[in-house]
Structure formats: C-alpha cells, structure tokens
Design a protein around this motif. Sequence first.
Motif, PDB file in Angstrom:
ATOM      1  N   ASP A  29       0.826  -1.213   0.000  1.00  0.00           N
ATOM      2  CA  ASP A  29       0.000   0.000   0.000  1.00  0.00           C
ATOM      3  C   ASP A  29       0.856   1.258   0.000  1.00  0.00           C
ATOM      4  O   ASP A  29       0.529   2.255  -0.649  1.00  0.00           O
ATOM      5  N   ALA A  30       1.973   1.215   0.731  1.00  0.00           N
ATOM      6  CA  ALA A  30       2.842   2.388   0.825  1.00  0.00           C
ATOM      7  C   ALA A  30       3.725   2.545  -0.402  1.00  0.00           C
ATOM      8  O   ALA A  30       4.222   3.640  -0.669  1.00  0.00           O
ATOM      9  N   LEU A  31       3.902   1.454  -1.158  1.00  0.00           N
ATOM     10  CA  LEU A  31       4.825   1.473  -2.286  1.00  0.00           C
ATOM     11  C   LEU A  31       4.151   0.833  -3.510  1.00  0.00           C
ATOM     12  O   LEU A  31       4.488  -0.281  -3.911  1.00  0.00           O
ATOM     13  N   PRO A  32       3.192   1.540  -4.108  1.00  0.00           N
ATOM     14  CA  PRO A  32       2.482   0.973  -5.263  1.00  0.00           C
ATOM     15  C   PRO A  32       3.399   0.735  -6.458  1.00  0.00           C
ATOM     16  O   PRO A  32       3.004   0.045  -7.409  1.00  0.00           O
ATOM     17  N   GLU A  33       4.618   1.285  -6.422  1.00  0.00           N
ATOM     18  CA  GLU A  33       5.549   1.050  -7.530  1.00  0.00           C
ATOM     19  C   GLU A  33       5.938  -0.432  -7.638  1.00  0.00           C
ATOM     20  O   GLU A  33       6.345  -0.896  -8.703  1.00  0.00           O
ATOM     21  N   ALA A  34       5.837  -1.174  -6.527  1.00  0.00           N
ATOM     22  CA  ALA A  34       6.143  -2.606  -6.557  1.00  0.00           C
ATOM     23  C   ALA A  34       4.967  -3.358  -7.175  1.00  0.00           C
ATOM     24  O   ALA A  34       3.824  -3.198  -6.752  1.00  0.00           O
TER      25      ALA A  34
END
Length: 496
Positions: A95-100
């Motif tokens: 959720d904090a890192l949608p780039e993954a």
Amino acid sequence: MPERRTVALVTLGCARNEVDSEELAGRLEADGWQLVDDASEADVAVVNTCGFVEAAKKDSVDALLEANDLKGHGRTQAVVAVGCMAERYGKELADALPEADGVLGFDDYADISDRLQTILSGGHHATHLPRDRRKLLPLTPVERQAAAAEVALPGHGAPQDLPQGVAPASGPRTLRKRLDDSPVASIKLASGCDRRCSFCAIPAFRGSFISRRPSDVLNEAVWLAEQGVSEVVLVSENNTSYGKDLGDIRLLETLLSEIAAVPGIERVRVSYLQPAEMRPGLIEAMTSTAGVVPYFDLSFQHSAPAVLRRMRRFGNTEQFLDLLRTIREKAPQAGARSNFIVGFPGESEADFAELERFITEAGLDAIGVFGYSDEDGTEAATFEGKLPEDVVAERLAKLTRLAEELTAQRAEQRIGSEVLVLVEAVTPVEGGDEDDEDLLIEGRAAHQAPETDGLTVLTGAPEAEVGQYYRARVVASEGVDLVAEAIELVRKAAAV
C-alpha cells in the motif's frame, strides 16, 4: 522459440539474505528463467529486501524505487519485493509502495517461478499477509523437525522441493545457483531464533529456531567446493543453538571438522554467536580444529547488567572479558568482533560508562555501534525511560569514535605477525602497467570476515590471482585494515 524470460536478483542486507537469493536463483533457473546481473536487462527485477533496522528498510525502499525507474526505459517490465521487509510488512508495504508490482512472502518462494510469470503476464498475485512465524512450528524444539516440511524455510531448499522431473541446473546436491564467482560463500546452518531480545523483531518474521540436517549442510559445502569456493561462512540467526532441535546441542562441534575436511575447503568461519550460549567444547573446536579459523562474532549488544536485563539478555562486563580471555588463551591471534546498541531505554550515564570500559578492555578487531530506535512490534518500543534523540546521538558519536580508535590500535598490534591471506581482488591501479607496483591486491586474513571487518592489502605478490592463499607478514596498518608482505604462495586458486 519464444524469447527466454529474464530475471535479476538485487540483494540487500546480511549474508543470510544472500543465501536466500541464491536459492531463489536456483529455483528460477531450474524452471527456465535466464538470470542476468543488470536489472535493466531483466524482464523482472526481484529485490530481496532487509527489514531489520530503519536504515536497512530505507535502502530496500530506495532499491525498489530505483528498479521501478527502469520500467518504460528498457526491458524491465515488473519489480517484485521479497525478503525480510516484504515478509514483515506485506500489504502495508504494498500500500505504501504501489511502484512494486508484487510483494511476496517466504511462503511464495517454492512457487517463485509461477508468481513471477503471473506478474509478468499482467496478472495479480495476492499480496503477502504477515503473520507471526513463531507460531508455525511446535514450541518444543525437538518436535520441530517433523513439522518442518510444512513450513517455508528460506535457504533450506533441497532438490525434492522442485517440480517432479526438474533437476536444479546449478548442481545435483543443493537447490542453489551461485550469483558470483567469489571464493567465499555462506551456508545457512539454521533459520529463526528462540531468543526474545526486547529490541529485536526478527523472530516474529523469521520464525522459531530450526536447524538444517548436518548431511544437507555438508552436501552443500561439497557442492560449493566444486564451484570453486574455498572459504565457507556458516550463518543463521544464532549458530550457538545449532543442533538443539536435533537432540544434540554439541552437533556443531562435530560438523565443523567434517566441513573442514571437505576437499577444496581451506577455511571454515562461524558467525552469529551468542555469548551466553558459548560452551567450552565449542570454543575448543573453533580454536583447535584444522581449517576452522579462530574467529568469534559475538553478539554482546551491551555490557551493563541493567541494560542487558532490559534487553532480555544475560551477562556483564567481567563475564564477557572472561570469555574473551578464555578464547585468547587457546588462540592468542583469534579475531573477535561485536555490535553494540547505545541509548537503549533506561541507559544511565553509568551504564554507558560501563560499556565504554568493556570495549576499552576487550581488544575487539571490529566493532559496530548503533543508536537505539524503536522497532515495530518489539517489547522495547513500549518501554518507558526513552532517551532524548540528542543524547542517543551524542553517545553514538562518542562510542563510535572510541571504537574506531580501539580497533585501529588492535590492528596495529598485529604488525609483525604472520597471517594467511585469501586474495579476493586484484585491481590495476589507474594509470599503471599491471606490474607488481601497479596492482592493488586485496584480501582477508583469518580474523577478518567478508565485508564487515576490514581487509588486508598484499604486497610482493606480482602473480597474485583471486582465490589464492598467501602466507604473509603484517608490515603496517591503516585503521582496521592491514598491509602484509607476501612470504610464499601456499595454495593456488581452485580450478572450476
């Protein structure tokens, strides 16, 4: 014929993570993936994250973002997070890192090929949901081996884990693919930890302690030797507990001599030792077994009794000094290193002074110093008596300066002694002609562990090659590093 799928593994954190990455590499290669070094040349970049302390977590996030920046500019189509940070935070990280494009836990490792193919094809695999992995194995250690087959244990892989009819391309004895050609490699002895240090979250996401079978460890050492490895480093969260779930707490003492006897293995190094669990037989084995280096990576963390109790640990300054004296009575040139936490909740000025006294008298070769900070889910995060940040920073700076001075003095004391140096890098000096005067030859003596404890610059060895061992005499020191003049070549590089 369709173009082969390519994958790059980016590894952060400790040697245990490096072993896990090589298991993932073995699984992927066995299922037809092509491994590449450069993430920009991979269809999928897999980042094996570290989730231990804030700095390591930041490095992991930065690596994921850096890999994500490759998308749209080259071959990279997807970025996937695995490893400790992914296991520890799971959906929170996603959720904090949608780039993954995917956040996978340890339970996904056995099916890593399918997971990556799903993500690469534009599909979605359910994000890992964290759980307390201490609850996955029986509370009683001797009951764990029977249950281990049902629990994902990264770094414990064996060929039978692969799909039927698929043999590991990297070798017949272990599910692992080497990702470099270094003459040094780690072997995982065990996973998890049963200790409940109040500052540490590792047991919650790595699980309870479970040993690998000695035969698996020994077979992996044989396989690594066949790959050109001459120094093996035994790693786990706590090597001194090895064998307790196999019915023999002294099993490591026996295993050390067996690994050292493997043809091609010149040095065996043991890391991650708990001072409170050191026993006379293990000290004897580590100081007297041919091929086992007298190197003691002891997790002291502090020496003031009051702080250690709040840390849920044991010991004090005098006990720790006695342990080091016992070791040096048996092996005067033994290497010793440790890490320390300053500014722990409730640490008084007297406690800090006691820690200063300990490291002043301990004669450690390498010292890591960390300022305390709250870690999610740990008991210490709930403690009262937190020190102001400026006090923690001041103590961190003061102990770091003292540690640098003391370890430099310890290195200087080794001038005149003989060391056995493993050559790990031979680099032409910029503008040189690649003769002896223009080569930088770097290696390590027995008291220096890979990456953490300094290095030895070797002189007088114009024919030096990576993987060779030289007997040498220390002629100078620079901080924790040594300069040694070659006396003779005692072992050529392994032929692969």
